[in-house]
Design a protein around this motif. Sequence first.
Motif, PDB file in Angstrom:
ATOM      1  N   ASP A  86      39.928  33.830  41.328  1.00  0.00           N
ATOM      2  CA  ASP A  86      40.558  35.058  41.813  1.00  0.00           C
ATOM      3  C   ASP A  86      40.285  36.236  40.887  1.00  0.00           C
ATOM      4  O   ASP A  86      40.374  37.389  41.316  1.00  0.00           O
ATOM      5  N   ARG A  87      39.950  35.981  39.637  1.00  0.00           N
ATOM      6  CA  ARG A  87      39.690  37.045  38.676  1.00  0.00           C
ATOM      7  C   ARG A  87      38.389  36.775  37.938  1.00  0.00           C
ATOM      8  O   ARG A  87      37.957  35.640  37.822  1.00  0.00           O
ATOM      9  N   SER A 131      35.654  48.642  44.039  1.00  0.00           N
ATOM     10  CA  SER A 131      37.065  48.388  44.331  1.00  0.00           C
ATOM     11  C   SER A 131      37.320  46.884  44.321  1.00  0.00           C
ATOM     12  O   SER A 131      36.379  46.069  44.331  1.00  0.00           O
ATOM     13  N   GLY A 132      38.591  46.509  44.332  1.00  0.00           N
ATOM     14  CA  GLY A 132      38.931  45.091  44.329  1.00  0.00           C
ATOM     15  C   GLY A 132      38.371  44.360  45.532  1.00  0.00           C
ATOM     16  O   GLY A 132      37.834  43.248  45.405  1.00  0.00           O
ATOM     17  N   GLN A 135      34.560  43.962  45.159  1.00  0.00           N
ATOM     18  CA  GLN A 135      34.237  42.898  44.204  1.00  0.00           C
ATOM     19  C   GLN A 135      34.437  41.528  44.835  1.00  0.00           C
ATOM     20  O   GLN A 135      33.677  40.594  44.567  1.00  0.00           O
ATOM     21  N   ARG A 136      35.459  41.429  45.697  1.00  0.00           N
ATOM     22  CA  ARG A 136      35.713  40.144  46.354  1.00  0.00           C
ATOM     23  C   ARG A 136      34.563  39.788  47.285  1.00  0.00           C
ATOM     24  O   ARG A 136      34.121  38.651  47.353  1.00  0.00           O
ATOM     25  N   LEU A 158      41.725  38.665  48.719  1.00  0.00           N
ATOM     26  CA  LEU A 158      42.416  39.523  47.764  1.00  0.00           C
ATOM     27  C   LEU A 158      41.808  40.923  47.739  1.00  0.00           C
ATOM     28  O   LEU A 158      40.619  41.101  47.489  1.00  0.00           O
ATOM     29  N   GLY A 159      42.611  41.942  48.039  1.00  0.00           N
ATOM     30  CA  GLY A 159      42.150  43.315  48.008  1.00  0.00           C
ATOM     31  C   GLY A 159      41.408  43.776  49.247  1.00  0.00           C
ATOM     32  O   GLY A 159      40.963  44.917  49.303  1.00  0.00           O
ATOM     33  N   ARG A 230      44.258  46.065  50.650  1.00  0.00           N
ATOM     34  CA  ARG A 230      44.411  47.390  50.057  1.00  0.00           C
ATOM     35  C   ARG A 230      43.257  48.292  50.445  1.00  0.00           C
ATOM     36  O   ARG A 230      43.443  49.489  50.630  1.00  0.00           O
TER      37      ARG A 230
END
Length: 231
Positions: A86-87, A131-132, A135-136, A158-159, A230
């Motif tokens: 996730d990160r 952006s998040g 990146q995902r 996510l995001g 988001r």
Amino acid sequence: MSVEIALRAAHVRYGPLEALHGVDLPVPSGTVTVLLGRNGSGRTTVLRALAGTVPLSAGHVLWRDADVTRLHAHHRARRGLCFVPDRRAVYATLTVAENLGLAAPTRDFAPAIDAYPELRPLLARRAGTLSGGEQRMLALSRALLAPAPVVLVDEPALGMSPAVAARTYRLLSGLCERGAAVVVAEQRPPAGLPRGTLAHELRRGTLSFSGELAELTSRAPATQKPPSGRA
């Protein structure tokens, strides 16, 4: 359904705290398996245990009945396991094209760009500036460019906006049609997955439910929401 990879009586400790308490988890090939639970429930630890990024303190990891408990994460990756955490799932200082090139040495990015056309105008950008949600998309492209028999993804959407999240789950379901065993971890049941999707709910490091996702969502209709996005 044949079992591709599995945990058997798996225990994981982080210092004095035990995060998994004897978890048994079979992952069939050609199927999406969803791990559900709140933060701290152990769902991310299950993915890390399967990927080999955290060691078991007891129990076993079996891959096609072979014991790979002591096999390091990079060796599991070479054997065909794709883990998208996730990160820190992309190389921030590299461009989008360079990140894609790590998964596609022939530089054939077509499957990734077809899946996520939003990446096309970003190929020259450094991944750390995205952006998040962008990146995902880039991180998930690894699974599309280098098809693997085992794909583990922590919070795929996510995001992402709801529309891109729905597309992402269709893409992951498509990997299963090619025989992959796909495991995703989410806080809530994601929408749009095919019939027969399996679900395991974790609470404080133990399994509280195992069965089909439809059965779980029918028991708790208030949780049937698409992942919030988001951008």
